[in-house]
Design a protein around this motif. Structure first.
Motif: not given
Length: 362
Positions: A75-76, A102-104, A111-112
């Motif tokens: 889930g990460s 665009r959700e967190t 980014k990852a």
């Protein structure tokens, strides 16, 4: 009395041996049961993984939720990014759709995902081409802006020495035509004017290829292959290395010039072939496909010429280069598994195991 004592001792000893054999049988049964249970778990996990990929390709959010619920992802953002970047058989439009939200969690995953790319010592065009092959850009301008900003940040981090100044003083402006093909890329990094001109000329001479996912690309035609990825293939009369997209499935090795090609450039049936690690001058991490029983003869394969003609292959062996020793070994293992994946062989193996298990104990 002494003879009777010896007989009694013998009987007791035989009784102990029989008990020991029974205990051994029980332990072996437990081991076989455990192995069978572990094998079933592996098979079940593979089925859940395959279902997760299918769900992701149809609906990215539901697919990720399914994988998390079945404990295939934790889930990460990092685990999701690695799944999108490394897993085979994913629809690239679906990857772009998930990364563009665009959700967190989606922003963290983007980014990852970008940080999994290595852009060091690549010029901007090379890096951008590599980045844009890992997914399909969505159509919305805001999503494209977020993705290109993430790319620019990563590129600057990998190549800080390239720029005359540092910080966030860069802008990337992208113009797309109606067919969603990148035609021009006006880049306003703090480059020297000459460098900017060279980059522009490179893009103008060879436009980026970002085709739409129309349902006929390789992610659908070869869904859930045994393995796929970019490799270098040695070929041609002058023995040049060419970058090709390889797909391993159905006991065949297919290679393509681009992941968007509808037809393979070549097909190598793996029947009767072997694979091994081989040293090669100036190219580490090589593997070779060869026929151990018919050395010196051409391998039965085919390729498509530039004019569209399908011709018989001319190789006596195929030399392929991976990017790392780990990747090479993984390909060798996958190819060997594909070569030995024979229904008759599997049937004989299962029958043999049953005969051994049912054999009477002496």
């Amino acid at each position: 009395m002494e003879i009777e004592s010896i007989k009694t001792y013998k009987e007791d000893l035989l009784d102990d041996i029989q008990k020991l054999k029974m205990q051994i049988d029980m332990v072996m049964a437990d081991i076989l049961s455990f192995e069978s249970a572990e094998e079933n778990k592996t098979i079940e996990k593979g089925k859940r993984s395959s279902n997760g990929k299918k769900k992701f390709n149809m609906d990215p959010k539901k697919g990720i939720n399914y994988l998390i619920e079945n404990k295939l992802l934790d889930g990460s953002a990092q685990s999701i990014a690695e799944f999108l970047y490394k897993e085979d058989g994913l629809n690239k439009t679906a990857i772009g759709e998930f990364l563009g939200e665009r959700e967190t969690l989606h922003l963290q995953t983007l980014k990852a995902f970008v940080e999994l790319h290595e852009f060091s010592d690549l010029n901007l065009v090379q890096a951008l081409r590599q980045f844009l092959w890992s997914f399909r850009l969505p159509g919305e301008a805001q999503k494209i802006d977020r993705m290109m900003e993430a790319f620019a940040t990563r590129y600057c981090d990998c190549n800080a020495h390239v720029f005359q100044s540092t910080g966030d003083d860069y802008i990337i402006s992208l113009r797309f035509n109606s067919q969603f093909m990148l035609q021009k890329c006006l880049i306003f990094f703090p480059f020297k004017p000459l460098s900017s001109q060279k980059l522009y000329e490179s893009i103008r001479n060879e436009p980026f290829k970002i085709p739409e996912d129309d349902g006929n690309d390789l992610t659908h035609t070869f869904f859930n292959p045994d393995r796929e990825g970019w490799l270098l293939k040695l070929g041609g009369r002058v023995k040049t290395w060419k970058r090709r997209w390889f797909i391993l499935t159905d006991n065949c090795l297919y290679y393509f010039e681009f992941t968007t090609d509808k037809e393979p450039r070549g097909i190598i049936p793996l029947e009767n072939l072997c694979v091994k690690e081989v040293p090669y001058s100036r190219k580490p991490y090589c593997l070779e496909l060869y026929n151990p029983k018919r050395q010196g003869q051409k391998i039965k394969a085919c390729k498509t010429e530039n004019d569209g003609r399908v011709v018989e292959g001319k190789h006596q062996s195929y030399t392929i280069c991976a990017a790392s020793a780990e990747e090479r070994d993984s390909w060798i293992e996958a190819i060997r598994a594909s070569i030995t994946k024979d229904p008759f062989y599997d049937l004989v193996s299962v029958r043999k195991k049953k005969v051994i298990n049912q054999a009477p104990q002496d």
